[in-house]
Design a protein around this motif. Structure first.
Motif, PDB file in Angstrom:
ATOM      1  N   ALA A 340       5.736  -2.203  -8.663  1.00  0.00           N
ATOM      2  CA  ALA A 340       6.654  -2.824  -7.711  1.00  0.00           C
ATOM      3  C   ALA A 340       6.537  -4.339  -7.778  1.00  0.00           C
ATOM      4  O   ALA A 340       5.449  -4.896  -7.751  1.00  0.00           O
ATOM      5  CB  ALA A 340       6.358  -2.336  -6.304  1.00  0.00           C
ATOM      6  N   LYS A 354      11.146  -1.439  -8.067  1.00  0.00           N
ATOM      7  CA  LYS A 354      10.937  -1.063  -6.670  1.00  0.00           C
ATOM      8  C   LYS A 354       9.641  -0.268  -6.497  1.00  0.00           C
ATOM      9  O   LYS A 354       9.089  -0.200  -5.406  1.00  0.00           O
ATOM     10  CB  LYS A 354      12.132  -0.256  -6.161  1.00  0.00           C
ATOM     11  N   TRP A 355       9.195   0.375  -7.568  1.00  0.00           N
ATOM     12  CA  TRP A 355       7.936   1.115  -7.554  1.00  0.00           C
ATOM     13  C   TRP A 355       7.478   1.301  -8.994  1.00  0.00           C
ATOM     14  O   TRP A 355       8.154   0.891  -9.943  1.00  0.00           O
ATOM     15  CB  TRP A 355       8.085   2.467  -6.846  1.00  0.00           C
ATOM     16  N   GLU A 387       6.643  -5.499  -0.374  1.00  0.00           N
ATOM     17  CA  GLU A 387       6.049  -4.915  -1.568  1.00  0.00           C
ATOM     18  C   GLU A 387       5.468  -6.018  -2.451  1.00  0.00           C
ATOM     19  O   GLU A 387       5.763  -7.200  -2.280  1.00  0.00           O
ATOM     20  CB  GLU A 387       7.104  -4.128  -2.363  1.00  0.00           C
ATOM     21  N   SER A 388       4.629  -5.618  -3.412  1.00  0.00           N
ATOM     22  CA  SER A 388       4.093  -6.560  -4.382  1.00  0.00           C
ATOM     23  C   SER A 388       5.232  -7.281  -5.105  1.00  0.00           C
ATOM     24  O   SER A 388       6.193  -6.658  -5.546  1.00  0.00           O
ATOM     25  CB  SER A 388       3.217  -5.821  -5.397  1.00  0.00           C
ATOM     26  N   TRP A 403       0.303  -7.761  -3.228  1.00  0.00           N
ATOM     27  CA  TRP A 403       0.339  -6.309  -3.055  1.00  0.00           C
ATOM     28  C   TRP A 403       1.067  -6.011  -1.756  1.00  0.00           C
ATOM     29  O   TRP A 403       1.527  -6.922  -1.062  1.00  0.00           O
ATOM     30  CB  TRP A 403      -1.073  -5.706  -3.053  1.00  0.00           C
ATOM     31  N   TRP A 404       1.177  -4.732  -1.397  1.00  0.00           N
ATOM     32  CA  TRP A 404       1.867  -4.351  -0.168  1.00  0.00           C
ATOM     33  C   TRP A 404       1.208  -5.008   1.035  1.00  0.00           C
ATOM     34  O   TRP A 404      -0.013  -5.090   1.139  1.00  0.00           O
ATOM     35  CB  TRP A 404       1.831  -2.838  -0.004  1.00  0.00           C
TER      36      TRP A 404
END
Length: 419
Positions: A340, A354-355, A387-388, A403-404
């Motif tokens: 992400a 996105k991931w 998100e990252s 990171w998140w």
């Protein structure tokens, strides 16, 4: 993980005398440095009918970077104690966040349905029954050895599997130190010592060999073994993915490495000219030079534990911008892995992951979102989750999430990097 159901498997957990439970995670691939956060669902939450949200959780424990442990069967795992609030008992959800604190920035999440049981062992001391001696004659471990204690119930189910590392500081007192650990952490199952006339089990430090193992069931079985310190082995190094850079473009590469015997590793990099580099531990920043045509360069990293070393290589392809004019981001590659926040160029458009994904073509996959060429950073919002790779503005400064994160203030929290 947020699917409500009454059929999720649930495990009983019993806090020790300090109100803590022992949590163990298999580390098939260890990640250090990293940190952990443990959350407990709030009282009244019903996992059978309600969908779990962040607002349903309360933070109960934070754990910083810890070394993994390797057991007698060769399995690696992380082990830590998690404090359970004294007023909590009954059904709950233990939600765990494990966050890599490196350039890769991956986060791992775990959801465990538990039943908190408040049971400190028999209220009547006479219920303790001896199942044998605590130690055997001749058990004299050396520094670096490990002591393993295991307890099984009458059906063969393992109740206790505890490791104790012998060091120079505890070699003379390991018998008493280990007994104190067992008596605290597993008081609902066992006690180490000698039973007095009142039925109380008291450890005999003057003669460790007279101490016995007392349990609530005479059919339980117990073992204590000494595992010699293993021979040193070379570090395990995961091969970094090949990357593509445009002329003048920079990229950070993180090499993932770990060692079963040594916690300190040293990294050395062989980067050919005309690439330029700077490094800090496992992270390498590469800057591409000008080329006349698309050119591959092989970079080698060597990781040493002070005695043995392992090397891995990967390829950096520098593209000639005269034939590939002004790409904003590296070209997407089907064989590369993305997390992400990673950004790529594909068919004259820019995309952001996105991931985690691999082989997902940006213009055909929901794993990617299109980036606007003139997109700016929004003001940081303490209620929003980032998100990252996400960028924000805060007090006039632009920051990027490593990171998140949610609720961590830019400029104060290490999750944000100033741009």
């Amino acid at each position: 993980m947020n699917l409500p159901s009454p059929h999720w498997q649930r495990s009983d957990v019993t806090p020790n005398a300090n109100g803590e439970i022992k949590v163990r995670f298999r580390a098939t691939t260890p990640h250090n440095p990293s940190f952990w956060k443990f959350y407990l669902s709030k009282p009244g939450f019903d996992g059978a009918t309600q969908t779990l949200a962040w607002s349903d959780l309360e933070l109960v424990q934070e754990v910083g970077n810890i070394d993994f442990i390797k057991d007698a069967e060769g399995h690696r795992y992380y082990e830590m104690n998690v404090a359970i609030p004294a007023e909590r008992q009954g059904d709950a959800i233990l939600y765990t966040r494990w966050q890599r604190d490196d350039a890769a920035g991956e986060g791992f999440y775990n959801c465990s349905d538990i039943t908190i049981v408040r049971d400190g062992g028999p209220s009547d001391p006479s219920q303790w029954q001896s199942i044998g001696y605590y130690l055997q004659q001749g058990q004299t471990p050396a520094v670096g050895d490990s002591i393993w204690v295991r307890l099984f119930d009458e059906s063969g189910q393992e109740l206790v599997n505890q490791m104790f590392a012998v060091s120079a500081d505890n070699q003379a007192s390991w018998q008493q130190d280990l007994a104190a650990m067992l008596n605290l952490d597993y008081s609902q199952y066992m006690q180490i010592g000698l039973q007095d006339q009142q039925g109380q089990v008291v450890y005999q430090s003057g003669d460790p060999l007279v101490n016995q193992v007392y349990t609530t069931n005479a059919n339980y079985s117990y073992s204590l073994s000494v595992q010699q310190a293993p021979d040193n082995s070379a570090p395990t190094v995961v091969k970094p993915d090949d990357i593509t850079l445009a002329e003048g473009q920079s990229s950070v590469v993180h090499v993932h490495a770990f060692d079963d015997e040594q916690s300190t590793l040293n990294y050395s990099w062989d980067v050919p000219a005309p690439l330029t580099m700077s490094s800090e531990g496992a992270n390498l920043t590469i800057t591409a030079a000008n080329v006349d045509t698309d050119t591959p360069y092989t970079i080698t990293v060597t990781v040493s534990d002070g005695e043995l070393s392992t090397s891995q290589s990967f390829v950096v392809t520098v593209t000639d911008t005269s034939t590939n004019p002004d790409p904003s981001y590296p070209a997407w590659q089907a064989s590369a892995t993305y997390v992400a926040g990673d950004k790529v160029s594909y068919n004259a458009s820019d995309y952001e992951a996105k991931w985690w994904n691999q082989g997902e073509q940006p213009d055909q996959s929901s794993a990617w979102q299109t980036l606007s060429k003139d997109a700016g950073s929004a003001q940081w919002d303490s209620q929003r989750a980032y998100e990252s790779g996400a960028t924000v503005l805060y007090q006039g400064q632009q920051y990027q999430a490593k990171w998140w994160t949610q609720g961590d203030t830019p400029g104060q929290a290490s999750v944000w990097q100033a741009l």
